[in-house]
Design a protein around this motif. Structure first.
Motif, PDB file in Angstrom:
ATOM      1  N   SER A 213       4.168  -8.804  -2.369  1.00 24.72           N
ATOM      2  CA  SER A 213       4.432  -9.425  -1.073  1.00 24.72           C
ATOM      3  C   SER A 213       3.891  -8.599   0.082  1.00 24.72           C
ATOM      4  O   SER A 213       3.613  -9.134   1.154  1.00 24.72           O
ATOM      5  CB  SER A 213       5.943  -9.633  -0.893  1.00 24.72           C
ATOM      6  OG  SER A 213       6.626  -8.386  -0.944  1.00 24.72           O
ATOM      7  N   SER A 214       3.718  -7.276  -0.125  1.00 24.34           N
ATOM      8  CA  SER A 214       3.232  -6.389   0.933  1.00 24.34           C
ATOM      9  C   SER A 214       1.788  -5.960   0.727  1.00 24.34           C
ATOM     10  O   SER A 214       1.237  -5.228   1.553  1.00 24.34           O
ATOM     11  CB  SER A 214       4.115  -5.138   1.017  1.00 24.34           C
ATOM     12  OG  SER A 214       5.447  -5.469   1.317  1.00 24.34           O
ATOM     13  N   LYS A 215       1.177  -6.399  -0.371  1.00 22.50           N
ATOM     14  CA  LYS A 215      -0.188  -5.981  -0.668  1.00 22.50           C
ATOM     15  C   LYS A 215      -1.131  -6.401   0.452  1.00 22.50           C
ATOM     16  O   LYS A 215      -1.081  -7.518   0.943  1.00 22.50           O
ATOM     17  CB  LYS A 215      -0.645  -6.602  -1.993  1.00 22.50           C
ATOM     18  CG  LYS A 215      -2.045  -6.161  -2.417  1.00 22.50           C
ATOM     19  CD  LYS A 215      -2.448  -6.828  -3.722  1.00 22.50           C
ATOM     20  CE  LYS A 215      -3.871  -6.448  -4.112  1.00 22.50           C
ATOM     21  NZ  LYS A 215      -4.301  -7.136  -5.345  1.00 22.50           N
ATOM     22  N   GLY A 216      -2.004  -5.466   0.856  1.00 21.41           N
ATOM     23  CA  GLY A 216      -2.985  -5.765   1.891  1.00 21.41           C
ATOM     24  C   GLY A 216      -2.481  -5.545   3.299  1.00 21.41           C
ATOM     25  O   GLY A 216      -3.208  -5.806   4.253  1.00 21.41           O
ATOM     26  N   THR A 217      -1.271  -5.039   3.461  1.00 19.80           N
ATOM     27  CA  THR A 217      -0.726  -4.781   4.793  1.00 19.80           C
ATOM     28  C   THR A 217      -0.579  -3.279   5.013  1.00 19.80           C
ATOM     29  O   THR A 217      -0.319  -2.521   4.078  1.00 19.80           O
ATOM     30  CB  THR A 217       0.649  -5.449   4.986  1.00 19.80           C
ATOM     31  OG1 THR A 217       1.610  -4.818   4.122  1.00 19.80           O
ATOM     32  CG2 THR A 217       0.572  -6.940   4.675  1.00 19.80           C
TER      33      THR A 217
ATOM     34  N   ALA B  62      -4.210  11.951   3.336  1.00 19.53           N
ATOM     35  CA  ALA B  62      -4.794  10.896   2.508  1.00 19.53           C
ATOM     36  C   ALA B  62      -5.479   9.814   3.333  1.00 19.53           C
ATOM     37  O   ALA B  62      -4.971   9.394   4.369  1.00 19.53           O
ATOM     38  CB  ALA B  62      -3.711  10.256   1.644  1.00 19.53           C
ATOM     39  N   LEU B  63      -6.624   9.356   2.816  1.00 16.81           N
ATOM     40  CA  LEU B  63      -7.254   8.126   3.265  1.00 16.81           C
ATOM     41  C   LEU B  63      -7.054   7.135   2.123  1.00 16.81           C
ATOM     42  O   LEU B  63      -7.430   7.403   0.977  1.00 16.81           O
ATOM     43  CB  LEU B  63      -8.738   8.330   3.561  1.00 16.81           C
ATOM     44  CG  LEU B  63      -9.445   7.174   4.273  1.00 16.81           C
ATOM     45  CD1 LEU B  63      -8.888   6.989   5.681  1.00 16.81           C
ATOM     46  CD2 LEU B  63     -10.958   7.417   4.339  1.00 16.81           C
ATOM     47  N   ILE B  64      -6.479   5.977   2.422  1.00 16.79           N
ATOM     48  CA  ILE B  64      -5.929   5.091   1.396  1.00 16.79           C
ATOM     49  C   ILE B  64      -6.491   3.683   1.545  1.00 16.79           C
ATOM     50  O   ILE B  64      -6.639   3.181   2.669  1.00 16.79           O
ATOM     51  CB  ILE B  64      -4.385   5.037   1.525  1.00 16.79           C
ATOM     52  CG1 ILE B  64      -3.819   6.450   1.649  1.00 16.79           C
ATOM     53  CG2 ILE B  64      -3.749   4.296   0.369  1.00 16.79           C
ATOM     54  CD1 ILE B  64      -2.449   6.496   2.288  1.00 16.79           C
ATOM     55  N   ASN B  65      -6.791   3.032   0.413  1.00 16.17           N
ATOM     56  CA  ASN B  65      -7.214   1.635   0.476  1.00 16.17           C
ATOM     57  C   ASN B  65      -5.985   0.727   0.555  1.00 16.17           C
ATOM     58  O   ASN B  65      -4.841   1.175   0.483  1.00 16.17           O
ATOM     59  CB  ASN B  65      -8.135   1.266  -0.692  1.00 16.17           C
ATOM     60  CG  ASN B  65      -7.439   1.329  -2.045  1.00 16.17           C
ATOM     61  OD1 ASN B  65      -6.204   1.285  -2.154  1.00 16.17           O
ATOM     62  ND2 ASN B  65      -8.233   1.423  -3.110  1.00 16.17           N
ATOM     63  N   MET B  66      -6.220  -0.573   0.650  1.00 14.29           N
ATOM     64  CA  MET B  66      -5.106  -1.493   0.887  1.00 14.29           C
ATOM     65  C   MET B  66      -4.330  -1.832  -0.387  1.00 14.29           C
ATOM     66  O   MET B  66      -3.351  -2.575  -0.343  1.00 14.29           O
ATOM     67  CB  MET B  66      -5.621  -2.777   1.555  1.00 14.29           C
ATOM     68  CG  MET B  66      -6.335  -2.524   2.885  1.00 14.29           C
ATOM     69  SD  MET B  66      -5.396  -1.479   4.035  1.00 14.29           S
ATOM     70  CE  MET B  66      -4.085  -2.603   4.512  1.00 14.29           C
ATOM     71  N   ASP B  67      -4.752  -1.259  -1.515  1.00 10.93           N
ATOM     72  CA  ASP B  67      -3.968  -1.351  -2.745  1.00 10.93           C
ATOM     73  C   ASP B  67      -3.064  -0.138  -2.915  1.00 10.93           C
ATOM     74  O   ASP B  67      -2.391  -0.003  -3.936  1.00 10.93           O
ATOM     75  CB  ASP B  67      -4.888  -1.478  -3.960  1.00 10.93           C
ATOM     76  CG  ASP B  67      -5.503  -2.859  -4.073  1.00 10.93           C
ATOM     77  OD1 ASP B  67      -4.899  -3.819  -3.548  1.00 10.93           O
ATOM     78  OD2 ASP B  67      -6.584  -2.983  -4.671  1.00 10.93           O
ATOM     79  N   GLY B  68      -3.082   0.766  -1.932  1.00 10.48           N
ATOM     80  CA  GLY B  68      -2.238   1.948  -2.002  1.00 10.48           C
ATOM     81  C   GLY B  68      -2.828   3.077  -2.825  1.00 10.48           C
ATOM     82  O   GLY B  68      -2.102   3.986  -3.233  1.00 10.48           O
TER      83      GLY B  68
END
Length: 353
Positions: A107-111, A297-303
């Motif tokens: 539900s929070s993926k991509g945010t 950390a530099l993080i993508n939208m998948d965590g």
């Protein structure tokens, strides 16, 4: 009417057609042999079992449709479930509502908020004390017993290292290994267990324009979250390489307005990098980075961690006229996580390049 009654009309005679033998049971019937108890010499029709193929064929289809509909209602997984069923896979039963390798919920993926909530517990603040003073940087927890990745320049020359978790709990840490050529270091907490860990992603899959989140401790503000995009790939960034702690690069990450000196495009930024330098390929981002983000950390939208923040440009303030920091202008750099993964064995072995 008796089903075995001879239905030939009275007075009818056999036709002149050739008699044909038919297999019936264990004997052959040639049309002339009379069967016991059967009038007229004709065998009874074979007992065919009633069929219900049409109705049975529909039931698996209906069941599949019901399962797919239920999956759509629960977690939006219809396409995945149907694809797995068509391939004869039973892996659909293992779906847990999280992205594999992270704790970002569907539900929070991509945010940004979803990434921050999932990954922030694995980002720490590092305080490194030396004879030159105290520096503040960030680090990423990669094992439950307290292995933490950071930049070499954050802990370079440190006599004592103190790490603060997102919960506020503090630990003393020891240096396990350093690689000044890549500006990477591995430290280990004393007596830690059950820590929240970050998932390491694949920086080779990063594309220009991808959304990213940066988490660190700029100016000692633990757990600060910023966001942006990947602005460019494979930037040649040159930073100071100093294990003795004689430079100011690792000693100015706290207050005082000092920055991370680095070179890019033949120019020096944020001060003098000194005589000993190293150059690496970096990800460029416009996510706001400030002193103290180094090692975070530099993080993508998948965590997933895709880079270790290492350098940023902050022009000096013209108003003060004293070279004080004017803050981030959206020009930051991170060491690709694949560089870190390739170097982990060396760092864990305690090798100091």
């Amino acid at each position: 009417m008796d089903m075995t009654e001879n239905l030939r009309p009275s007075g009818a005679h056999p036709t002149d057609q050739d008699r044909t033998s038919y297999a019936y049971g264990n004997a052959a019937y040639d049309g002339s042999t009379a069967y016991d108890g059967v009038a007229g010499g004709y065998p009874p029709p074979p007992p065919y079992a009633p069929t219900n193929n049409h109705r049975r064929a529909k039931r698996p289809v209906a069941l599949l449709a019901a399962v797919a509909l239920a999956a759509a209602v629960v977690g939006g997984g219809t396409a995945t479930l149907v694809g797995q069923l068509n391939n004869g896979s039973a892996q659909a039963t293992g779906f847990t509502g999280t992205v594999q390798g992270t704790t970002v919920s569907q539900s929070s993926k991509g945010t940004v908020s979803g990434v921050a909530e999932a990954v922030s517990p694995a980002i720490v603040e590092i305080g490194a004390a030396s004879s030159a003073g105290k520096s503040t940087g960030s680090g990423v927890v990669i094992t439950e017993d307290g292995e933490i990745v950071t930049n070499n320049h954050v802990i370079s020359g440190a006599q004592q290292i103190e790490v603060t978790l997102s919960t506020g709990k503090t630990y003393t840490a020891d240096v396990v290994g350093t690689d000044p050529d890549k500006d990477l270091a591995l430290i280990k907490l004393r007596g830690a267990s059950g820590l929240k860990t970050a998932a390491l992603g694949d920086s080779s899959q990063v594309k220009v324009g991808d959304q990213v989140v940066a988490i660190g401790s700029p100016e000692g503000l633990t757990g600060t979250v910023t966001s942006g995009i990947i602005s460019a790939l494979d930037r040649d960034v040159t930073v100071a390489k100093d294990d003795s702690g004689s430079s100011d690069q690792g000693q100015g990450q706290g207050g005082g307005g000092q920055q991370w000196p680095f070179e890019f495009g033949g120019q020096q930024f944020n001060g003098d990098t000194g005589e000993k330098t190293t150059t690496y390929k970096a990800l460029q981002t416009d996510a706001s980075l400030n002193p103290g983000n180094s090692g975070g950390a530099l993080i993508n939208m998948d965590g997933e961690i895709i880079g270790i923040n290492s350098a940023m440009y902050a022009p000096s303030s013209s108003a003060a006229g004293s070279g004080s920091s004017a803050g981030s202008v959206g020009l930051g750099f991170a060491i690709p996580v694949n560089t870190l993964k390739a170097d982990l064995d060396t760092l864990r072995a305690g090798n100091n390049s």
